[in-house]
Write a protein that holds these residues in place. Structure first.
Motif, PDB file in Angstrom:
ATOM      1  N   LYS A  71       0.862  -1.202   0.000  1.00 47.22           N
ATOM      2  CA  LYS A  71       0.000   0.000   0.000  1.00 47.22           C
ATOM      3  C   LYS A  71       0.894   1.246   0.000  1.00 47.22           C
ATOM      4  O   LYS A  71       0.611   2.217  -0.701  1.00 47.22           O
ATOM      5  CB  LYS A  71      -0.896   0.024   1.250  1.00 47.22           C
ATOM      6  CG  LYS A  71      -1.903  -1.103   1.310  1.00 47.22           C
ATOM      7  CD  LYS A  71      -3.259  -0.718   0.739  1.00 47.22           C
ATOM      8  CE  LYS A  71      -4.176  -1.933   0.713  1.00 47.22           C
ATOM      9  NZ  LYS A  71      -5.398  -1.732  -0.027  1.00 47.22           N
ATOM     10  N   GLU A  94      -6.098  -0.101   7.802  1.00 49.39           N
ATOM     11  CA  GLU A  94      -6.126  -1.147   6.774  1.00 49.39           C
ATOM     12  C   GLU A  94      -6.281  -2.526   7.405  1.00 49.39           C
ATOM     13  O   GLU A  94      -5.616  -2.833   8.407  1.00 49.39           O
ATOM     14  CB  GLU A  94      -4.793  -1.086   5.994  1.00 49.39           C
ATOM     15  CG  GLU A  94      -4.759  -1.928   4.740  1.00 49.39           C
ATOM     16  CD  GLU A  94      -5.670  -1.406   3.637  1.00 49.39           C
ATOM     17  OE1 GLU A  94      -5.667  -0.199   3.369  1.00 49.39           O
ATOM     18  OE2 GLU A  94      -6.407  -2.229   3.052  1.00 49.39           O
ATOM     19  N   ASP A  95      -7.161  -3.319   6.822  1.00 51.96           N
ATOM     20  CA  ASP A  95      -7.271  -4.734   7.173  1.00 51.96           C
ATOM     21  C   ASP A  95      -7.438  -4.979   8.680  1.00 51.96           C
ATOM     22  O   ASP A  95      -6.785  -5.848   9.269  1.00 51.96           O
ATOM     23  CB  ASP A  95      -6.073  -5.521   6.608  1.00 51.96           C
ATOM     24  CG  ASP A  95      -6.096  -5.533   5.080  1.00 51.96           C
ATOM     25  OD1 ASP A  95      -7.094  -5.094   4.491  1.00 51.96           O
ATOM     26  OD2 ASP A  95      -5.112  -5.986   4.471  1.00 51.96           O
ATOM     27  N   ASP A 109     -10.505  -0.272   3.753  1.00 52.33           N
ATOM     28  CA  ASP A 109     -11.334  -1.425   3.353  1.00 52.33           C
ATOM     29  C   ASP A 109     -12.810  -1.072   3.360  1.00 52.33           C
ATOM     30  O   ASP A 109     -13.600  -1.674   2.640  1.00 52.33           O
ATOM     31  CB  ASP A 109     -11.074  -2.618   4.278  1.00 52.33           C
ATOM     32  CG  ASP A 109      -9.639  -3.037   4.165  1.00 52.33           C
ATOM     33  OD1 ASP A 109      -9.279  -3.630   3.162  1.00 52.33           O
ATOM     34  OD2 ASP A 109      -8.867  -2.698   5.087  1.00 52.33           O
ATOM     35  N   ASN A 140      -9.561  -0.906  -4.042  1.00 50.54           N
ATOM     36  CA  ASN A 140      -9.444   0.398  -3.386  1.00 50.54           C
ATOM     37  C   ASN A 140      -8.184   1.169  -3.775  1.00 50.54           C
ATOM     38  O   ASN A 140      -8.083   2.361  -3.501  1.00 50.54           O
ATOM     39  CB  ASN A 140      -9.600   0.269  -1.866  1.00 50.54           C
ATOM     40  CG  ASN A 140      -8.762  -0.833  -1.283  1.00 50.54           C
ATOM     41  OD1 ASN A 140      -7.698  -1.156  -1.772  1.00 50.54           O
ATOM     42  ND2 ASN A 140      -9.249  -1.418  -0.190  1.00 50.54           N
TER      43      ASN A 140
HETATM   44 MG   LIG Z   1      -7.423  -4.071   2.722  1.00 51.95          MG
END
Ligand SMILES: [Mg+2]
Ligand SMILES: NC(=O)C1=CN([C@@H]2O[C@H](COP(=O)(O)OP(=O)(O)OC[C@H]3O[C@@H](n4cnc5c(N)ncnc54)[C@H](O)[C@@H]3O)[C@@H](O)[C@H]2O)C=CC1
Ligand SMILES: CC(=O)C(=O)O
Length: 471
Positions: free
Chosen positions: A169, A211-212, A237, A393
């Motif tokens: 990312k 994130e995540d 997300d 995304n």
């Molecule tokens: Mg993600």
């Protein structure tokens, strides 16, 4: 649109070949016959009797890689010296480094960038903390924060295993939008501790990209951080996915000639992404949305342990239909999958309304094998980089943060997200629009440019921008 042998699963076979026993052409034919796609050949060493060569082969998956290796290992006169996986090779030592903006060549320069000179800059910021934006990296930095609890579709793999995704990312932030992003994986799943840590590291950052982090903790973590910090906090997300999903849907609906307010949408997987996709669809004007999770449709009149599902039940499923995915998908115009591999069957697609739109976005393996689905859908999109119509995304987070950082936005609000979705959709012109091109490529430079502009305009309009970008 089949799942193909791609560079994401590519092996390099280093072979020592005894020229008197084996012909190179024969070796290549054996690899091809085993289904391997040979994409490169390098000569490493040559002598009269032997040659050493590297053969790069794209394969379908790990099991297929093993089949190719087995075939080569059995060939007479061929010694398999080594097999390397190119994806692992690019991860050796991690994918990022920190680069200073200038070298420090002498004492004079040292005393400017470091002590004693730096002390005056520290004092200036102590007197006026807003100067952190102009005198430190804060103006261009984003923390990519995860606890490793919902990494892609892999689930709770923990903070160490989450790092390669967060590094990826950060690479995308920099390459696509010039944003300096730092991967930060926390060894805790405690909501309060995560909030405390993120608040404590915030001085160094102009924005926080969560994130995540699994649902439902991600909702509280994001809400609280939004309230308690004065920089944008954005759970990728949730909102990144929702923005790109809406962009793709706006264009897909143009193709099939349907309006947002008349379609029936089934969202599968009511976690972080599914909840945000639903909220975005509601604010875009969709009226008939049915959410489905492991135990079937989310319905009113049932008490759920997950507070978000109680909220969800109140605002969706107008006819309060219950049942499994296969039951509720009857007559649906759109399927949005953010759940798990293999959840959607061809038989389900056959029950959908005319011109089915299927966004099977689970990563890395979609809700249905694209090859199986293709004959029955009008528009198919997945989250994968190696197939057309990538709803991911990555089309959103670089541009939305670029815009937010440039106008020093306090937050990323609904108007900014909606503006980003429309901006992404607008990159595909009416002439270009077709079933295999509803969403621009990640590498289309217009995406970040247009998202940035639209986001700044929306931030100024809604009063959250703290800097005029025209200055
Ligand atoms: Mg993600
Ligand atoms: N393409 C994209 O840009 C993105 C894709 N995703 C993918 O979406 C999926 C979900 O991600 P998150 O929302 O972050 O995870 P999450 O863990 O917050 O939510 C997943 C939800 O799916 C449900 N689920 C699991 N198996 C299911 C099944 N067989 N049937 C119905 N529901 C099921 C879970 O109960 C949970 O509610 C992952 O595969 C992820 O990789 C997520 C974000 C972005
Ligand atoms: C793309 C992404 O963020 C995910 O699958 O979690």
């Amino acid at each position: 649109m089949a799942l193909e042998r791609t560079a994401s699963m590519s092996i390099i076979l280093r072979l020592e070949i005894d020229k008197s026993l084996a012909h190179f052409g024969g070796i290549l034919s054996s690899i091809s016959a085993a289904g391997g796609d040979i994409v490169a050949i390098d000569v490493i060493k040559v002598s009269k009797q032997r040659t050493v060569r590297d053969i790069t082969v794209n394969v379908y998956d790990q099991a297929h890689a093993q089949q190719v290796v087995d075939v080569v290992s059995r060939l007479a006169g061929v010694k398999l010296i080594n097999v390397s996986d190119r994806t692992f090779l690019v991860h050796l030592g991690g994918k990022l480094e920190v680069q200073p903006k200038m070298p420090i060549k002498n004492r004079e320069e040292l005393s400017r960038v470091y002590t004693p000179g730096v002390a005056r800059v520290c004092q200036a910021i102590a007197e006026d903390p807003s100067k952190a934006f102009s005198l430190t990296i804060k103006r261009n930095t984003v923390a990519v924060v995860s606890d490793g609890s919902a990494v892609l579709g892999l689930g709770d793999v923990g903070p160490y295993a989450a790092m390669p995704v967060m590094e990826g990312k950060a690479m995308l932030f920099k390459q696509l939008a010039g944003v300096d992003a730092f991967p930060i994986c926390l060894d805790t799943k405690d909501t309060e501790e995560i909030i405390r840590i993120v608040k404590a590291i915030a001085p160094a950052f102009g924005g926080i990209n969560l994130e995540d982090i699994s649902a439902p903790r991600c909702f509280e973590i994001e809400e609280r951080l939004k309230e308690e910090l004065d920089i944008p906090v954005f759970h990728d997300d949730q909102h990144g996915t929702a923005v790109v999903m809406l962009a793709g849907l706006l264009n897909a609906l143009k193709l099939v000639g349907k309006r947002l307010d008349e379609i029936k949408v089934v969202v599968c997987g009511i976690g972080a992404a599914g909840t945000a996709c639903t909220k975005m669809l509601l604010s875009a004007g969709v009226q008939n949305i049915i959410g489905v999770d492991r135990d079937g449709a989310i319905v009113r009149g049932k008490r759920y342990d997950n507070p978000m599902w109680n909220w969800y039940a109140e605002r969706t499923n107008p006819d309060n239909v219950s049942g499994s995915l296969s039951d509720v998908i009857e007559g649906a115009d759109v399927f949005i999958g953010v759940s798990a591999p293999g959840v959607l069957k061809v038989e389900d697609i056959k029950k959908m309304a005319r011109d089915p739109i299927v966004f099977a976005m689970a990563n890395p393996i979609p809700e249905i094998d694209p090859e199986e689905a293709e004959p029955y859908v009008r528009v198919l999109a997945t989250g994968r980089s190696d197939l057309p119509n990538q709803i991911n995304n990555v089309l959103c987070f670089p541009g939305i943060f670029r815009g937010a950082l440039d106008c020093r936005a306090r937050e990323i609000n609904e108007e900014m997200k909606l503006a980003a979705a429309k901006a992404i959709a607008s990159v595909v012109s009416d002439e270009e629009l077709n079933e295999y091109y509803i969403i621009p490529s990640v590498f289309n430079t217009k995406v970040v440019e247009r998202v940035r502009e639209a986001v700044i305009e929306a931030a100024v309009r809604t009063g959250v921008a703290r800097r005029d970008t025209k200055d």
